[in-house]
Design a protein around this motif. Structure first.
Motif, PDB file in Angstrom:
ATOM      1  N   GLN A 198       0.831  -1.202   0.000  1.00 44.42           N
ATOM      2  CA  GLN A 198       0.000   0.000   0.000  1.00 44.42           C
ATOM      3  C   GLN A 198       0.868   1.256   0.000  1.00 44.42           C
ATOM      4  N   ARG A 199       1.944   1.239   0.795  1.00 40.43           N
ATOM      5  CA  ARG A 199       2.843   2.400   0.817  1.00 40.43           C
ATOM      6  C   ARG A 199       3.501   2.617  -0.537  1.00 40.43           C
ATOM      7  N   GLN A 200       3.847   1.516  -1.218  1.00 40.34           N
ATOM      8  CA  GLN A 200       4.471   1.687  -2.526  1.00 40.34           C
ATOM      9  C   GLN A 200       3.469   2.242  -3.534  1.00 40.34           C
ATOM     10  N   ARG A 201       2.210   1.891  -3.402  1.00 40.56           N
ATOM     11  CA  ARG A 201       1.184   2.488  -4.262  1.00 40.56           C
ATOM     12  C   ARG A 201       1.107   4.002  -4.025  1.00 40.56           C
ATOM     13  N   ILE A 202       1.259   4.408  -2.768  1.00 39.79           N
ATOM     14  CA  ILE A 202       1.270   5.834  -2.453  1.00 39.79           C
ATOM     15  C   ILE A 202       2.500   6.502  -3.057  1.00 39.79           C
ATOM     16  N   GLY A 203       3.639   5.830  -2.966  1.00 40.45           N
ATOM     17  CA  GLY A 203       4.858   6.374  -3.563  1.00 40.45           C
ATOM     18  C   GLY A 203       4.712   6.567  -5.066  1.00 40.45           C
ATOM     19  N   ILE A 204       4.047   5.631  -5.720  1.00 38.62           N
ATOM     20  CA  ILE A 204       3.816   5.733  -7.167  1.00 38.62           C
ATOM     21  C   ILE A 204       2.854   6.882  -7.464  1.00 38.62           C
ATOM     22  N   ALA A 205       1.769   6.971  -6.677  1.00 39.67           N
ATOM     23  CA  ALA A 205       0.814   8.068  -6.875  1.00 39.67           C
ATOM     24  C   ALA A 205       1.491   9.419  -6.665  1.00 39.67           C
ATOM     25  N   ARG A 206       2.357   9.497  -5.660  1.00 42.29           N
ATOM     26  CA  ARG A 206       3.048  10.755  -5.353  1.00 42.29           C
ATOM     27  C   ARG A 206       4.001  11.154  -6.482  1.00 42.29           C
ATOM     28  N   ALA A 207       4.574  10.161  -7.154  1.00 38.67           N
ATOM     29  CA  ALA A 207       5.474  10.450  -8.272  1.00 38.67           C
ATOM     30  C   ALA A 207       4.705  10.926  -9.500  1.00 38.67           C
ATOM     31  N   PHE A 208       3.555  10.318  -9.772  1.00 41.46           N
ATOM     32  CA  PHE A 208       2.807  10.642 -10.994  1.00 41.46           C
ATOM     33  C   PHE A 208       1.869  11.835 -10.826  1.00 41.46           C
ATOM     34  N   ILE A 209       1.503  12.181  -9.596  1.00 43.47           N
ATOM     35  CA  ILE A 209       0.479  13.203  -9.383  1.00 43.47           C
ATOM     36  C   ILE A 209       0.897  14.572  -9.924  1.00 43.47           C
ATOM     37  N   ALA A 210       2.204  14.835  -9.925  1.00 42.57           N
ATOM     38  CA  ALA A 210       2.693  16.138 -10.395  1.00 42.57           C
ATOM     39  C   ALA A 210       2.885  16.177 -11.909  1.00 42.57           C
ATOM     40  N   GLU A 211       2.512  15.099 -12.595  1.00 45.18           N
ATOM     41  CA  GLU A 211       2.605  14.991 -14.051  1.00 45.18           C
ATOM     42  C   GLU A 211       4.020  15.281 -14.569  1.00 45.18           C
ATOM     43  N   PRO A 212       5.023  14.562 -14.048  1.00 44.53           N
ATOM     44  CA  PRO A 212       6.400  14.776 -14.492  1.00 44.53           C
ATOM     45  C   PRO A 212       6.625  14.188 -15.885  1.00 44.53           C
ATOM     46  N   LYS A 213       7.733  14.560 -16.502  1.00 41.09           N
ATOM     47  CA  LYS A 213       8.090  13.998 -17.794  1.00 41.09           C
ATOM     48  C   LYS A 213       8.860  12.687 -17.646  1.00 41.09           C
ATOM     49  N   LEU A 214       9.490  12.501 -16.472  1.00 36.01           N
ATOM     50  CA  LEU A 214      10.280  11.291 -16.213  1.00 36.01           C
ATOM     51  C   LEU A 214      10.046  10.831 -14.794  1.00 36.01           C
TER      52      LEU A 214
END
Length: 327
Positions: free
Chosen positions: A153-169
């Motif tokens: 569950q924490r890793q899912r949060i880590g993934i959401a936190r990475a993608f939420i800002a709409e980065p290019k990489l």
């Protein structure tokens, strides 16, 4: 104009001083294209994570050029440069617990990257709630703290936190190695879905070669801080041209790469047991390579095109190609 999100030119990261100068990353030339998944593989001690941290701005480099989104980045970022970089590049870490603030609720942790971009509170909360559901977690998880969630569950949060800002990489540093096998496939599938859905470039650092083969568009093989082979994933996995790559695949993917004269057994200690010095000459794999000859220890090899549209850094590349043709 290059379409690359990140360009690295003779990138170096050295530690220490004088004769004891250790070369963690040494002379890396690499590009990450928009929308691609670049796999980065190698033994423990190859400093794959160090390279990822340099790109993310978490580790200063010693020399070389790092160009992000067309802008040359300094060795040490100031506040403005780090903010600019962080809007384009995010990272998913191996340790999901250490990457989250234990004093912040999950919902607050998800909103933090949006606050730094100036998103208003209501919009940030709405987007955080959407991403909770997008990664398969209930809204109630937002009110919990990291220690109240499982590793998956924490890793899912880590993934959401990475993608939420709409980065290019998005840089994924061993994102599933600390998880139970039953959870790993779910996380890998989630990463693939999000990468495809948002067309986000991804640097996927991993030991699990089967996962890299499944996810990566291209694969780079790293040994003691240097890229020794690079190319489209199907070509590299089916026809490795560097002796280290061939044995790495043979060791991890039984049945994919068979034992051949081309790839005699790796000798000596693993990469993690000997930190290379910046003053070292020759091929760093030579002490462990059964194909090595005197010239291999005297002169450093360079990445050269192979007959299968990959690139390999090996003095005996011509001999390897001949052996391949004679199979």
């Amino acid at each position: 104009m290059s379409s690359a999100i990140v360009q690295m030119q003779e990138l170096r990261c050295h530690f220490g001083s004088g004769d004891a100068l250790l070369a963690a990353v040494d002379g890396v030339n690499l590009e990450i294209e928009a929308g691609e998944v670049l796999g980065l593989v190698g033994e423990s001690g190859s400093d794959k994570s160090t390279l990822g941290r340099i790109i993310a701005g978490l580790q200063p480099r010693s020399a070389g050029e790092l160009i992000i989104g067309g802008e040359a980045m300094p060795r040490h970022y100031n506040r403005r440069q780090f903010k600019t970089m962080s809007t384009q590049i995010q990272m998913v870490f191996q340790d999901s617990y250490a990457s989250l603030n234990p004093r912040m609720t999950i919902l607050a942790s998800l909103q933090e990257p949006l606050w730094s971009q100036g998103v208003d509170a209501a919009a940030a909360r709405a987007k955080a709630c959407y991403w909770l559901e997008r990664v398969g977690l209930p809204q109630s998880a937002g009110e919990r703290y990291p220690h109240e969630l499982s590793g998956g569950q924490r890793q899912r949060i880590g993934i959401a936190r990475a993608f939420i800002a709409e980065p290019k990489l998005v840089i994924c540093d061993e994102p599933v190695s600390a998880l139970d096998v039953s959870v790993q496939a779910q996380i890998i599938n989630l990463l693939q879905e999000l990468q495809t859905e948002h067309n986000t470039a991804m640097l996927f650092i991993a030991h699990d070669l089967a996962v890299v083969r499944f996810l990566a568009t291209r694969t780079a093989v790293m040994y003691l801080g240097e890229i020794v082979e690079l190319g489209a994933t199907p070509h590299l996995f089916e026809g490795p041209r560097h002796p280290y790559t061939a044995k790495l695949l043979a060791a991890h993917l039984d049945g994919v790469i068979k034992e051949r004269k081309l790839a005699p057994a790796i000798r000596g200690q693993s990469a993690g047991h000997k930190a290379p010095l910046a003053s070292d000459s020759g091929c760093r794999f030579a002490p462990r390579c059964a194909m090595a000859e005197p010239a291999c220890s005297a002169n450093p090899p360079w990445l050269r095109p192979t007959k299968v549209a990959t690139m390999a850094a090996c003095h005996r590349l011509a001999d390897v190609e001949i052996l391949k043709l004679r199979k």
